[in-house]
Design a protein around this motif. Structure first.
Motif, PDB file in Angstrom:
ATOM      1  N   GLU A  90       1.857  20.309 -25.230  1.00  0.00           N
ATOM      2  CA  GLU A  90       2.235  19.924 -26.596  1.00  0.00           C
ATOM      3  C   GLU A  90       2.100  21.094 -27.561  1.00  0.00           C
ATOM      4  O   GLU A  90       2.982  21.336 -28.393  1.00  0.00           O
ATOM      5  CB  GLU A  90       1.350  18.767 -27.077  1.00  0.00           C
ATOM      6  N   VAL A  91       0.989  21.807 -27.464  1.00  0.00           N
ATOM      7  CA  VAL A  91       0.744  22.912 -28.395  1.00  0.00           C
ATOM      8  C   VAL A  91       1.765  24.025 -28.190  1.00  0.00           C
ATOM      9  O   VAL A  91       2.353  24.544 -29.156  1.00  0.00           O
ATOM     10  CB  VAL A  91      -0.691  23.450 -28.244  1.00  0.00           C
ATOM     11  N   PHE A  92       2.015  24.406 -26.943  1.00  0.00           N
ATOM     12  CA  PHE A  92       2.943  25.506 -26.693  1.00  0.00           C
ATOM     13  C   PHE A  92       4.396  25.114 -26.938  1.00  0.00           C
ATOM     14  O   PHE A  92       5.274  25.982 -26.953  1.00  0.00           O
ATOM     15  CB  PHE A  92       2.759  26.045 -25.275  1.00  0.00           C
ATOM     16  N   ASN A  93       4.660  23.841 -27.137  1.00  0.00           N
ATOM     17  CA  ASN A  93       6.013  23.422 -27.497  1.00  0.00           C
ATOM     18  C   ASN A  93       6.274  23.597 -28.992  1.00  0.00           C
ATOM     19  O   ASN A  93       7.369  23.331 -29.465  1.00  0.00           O
ATOM     20  CB  ASN A  93       6.244  21.955 -27.097  1.00  0.00           C
ATOM     21  N   LYS A  94       5.274  24.057 -29.735  1.00  0.00           N
ATOM     22  CA  LYS A  94       5.406  24.296 -31.173  1.00  0.00           C
ATOM     23  C   LYS A  94       5.479  25.799 -31.427  1.00  0.00           C
ATOM     24  O   LYS A  94       4.671  26.374 -32.146  1.00  0.00           O
ATOM     25  CB  LYS A  94       4.239  23.664 -31.923  1.00  0.00           C
ATOM     26  N   ALA A  95       6.466  26.422 -30.806  1.00  0.00           N
ATOM     27  CA  ALA A  95       6.569  27.884 -30.822  1.00  0.00           C
ATOM     28  C   ALA A  95       6.676  28.427 -32.240  1.00  0.00           C
ATOM     29  O   ALA A  95       6.038  29.433 -32.582  1.00  0.00           O
ATOM     30  CB  ALA A  95       7.765  28.336 -29.994  1.00  0.00           C
TER      31      ALA A  95
END
Length: 287
Positions: free
Chosen positions: A234-239
């Motif tokens: 989830e976090v890394f999908n918020k580039a």
């Protein structure tokens, strides 16, 4: 989330040099929980408060405001904080610089001896910890640490923490300065230890690929505040949000973001090279 988290932080604030002209608020209003057995990452740019946060987890630092419970102990209570080192191991950056005994055996044995174990148990723990770090006890036990390579010294230093069989292991940039092969080998060994012992792991890292490969969830700090928390995917999908904080995403996710910007319908939440290969193969099969 686990109803009984092994680490629980409520509204933590930490201030360095309080009441002086040099006062700095390093952490402000941090609240988070870490479940037992989880592999949790703390990421953020330099000066974001990562190391300050994790130094609260084993009682090196006490909260200026707020509360922290670790393994059921309230670290605001000095009596409870005093024995936390037995249950929470902290591996600092470049831990090999902390080696000080004359032999590898004595360095790894330092913690277990201070825990009061007899000679046989100390020996058992030292040999097991060295093996867990991929080192042969018969070969290295009698060797002075300074005669080992840098990578082997680091493994010995980490073995000294593993020998205390902590419930929580905190790794503050444990692979800093190692080449990619050395980083992967070290993290493979650490992950094997986590699975074998059921230990909760907290990783502080600047290496996004490292976080993507190993961790379940993560917290993102910026200027002492918690700005993001969730599963690693989830976090890394918020580039875009991460880039605004001066952070990047793993290389496979970067590639997917570029393909999406070029109009390709691909997932942008991939974390590994294998996932990226699968996504590209799927895209090619549809053209």
């Amino acid at each position: 989330m686990n109803n009984n988290p092994i680490i629980k932080v409520e509204n933590l604030t930490h201030i360095y040099s309080p009441g002086t002209p040099f006062q700095v608020v390093s952490l402000e209003g941090i609240s988070l929980e870490i479940a037992r057995g989880e592999f949790f990452a703390v990421i953020g740019s330099t000066g974001s408060g990562k190391s300050t946060l994790v130094q609260h987890f084993n009682g090196i630092l006490a909260p200026a405001k707020g509360k922290i419970w670790v393994c059921g102990a309230d670290i605001s209570d000095k009596r409870q904080r005093r024995d936390l080192w037995r249950r929470v191991g902290l591996v600092f950056q470049q831990p090999e610089q902390q080696l000080f005994e004359e032999t590898v055996f004595d360095d790894v044995a330092f913690g277990p001896r201070n825990m009061g174990f007899d000679q046989d148990e100390v020996k058992r723990r030292v040999e097991k910890a060295l093996q867990q770090m991929g080192l042969d006890p018969a070969t290295v036990s009698g060797v002075p640490p300074f005669r080992l390579s840098g990578g082997m010294r680091r493994k010995v230093a980490i073995a000294g923490v593993l020998a205390m069989t902590p419930e929580v292991l905190i790794l503050d940039e444990p692979a800093a300065g190692l080449d990619p092969q050395g980083r992967k080998q070290l993290m493979d060994l650490v992950e094997d230890f986590r699975r074998e012992e059921g230990v909760t792991m907290v990783l502080v890292t600047h290496n996004m690929e490292e976080a993507a490969l190993w961790t379940d969830r993560m917290a993102v700090l910026d200027k002492g505040r918690l700005v993001m928390e969730g599963s690693t995917r989830e976090v890394f999908n918020k580039a875009g949000e991460l880039r605004a904080l001066g952070l990047n995403v793993p290389a496979p996710a970067q590639l997917m973001c570029k393909l999406r910007a070029a109009g390709k319908q691909v997932r942008t939440d991939v974390l590994t090279n294998e996932e990226a290969v699968e996504e590209i193969a799927r895209l090619l099969s549809e053209t």
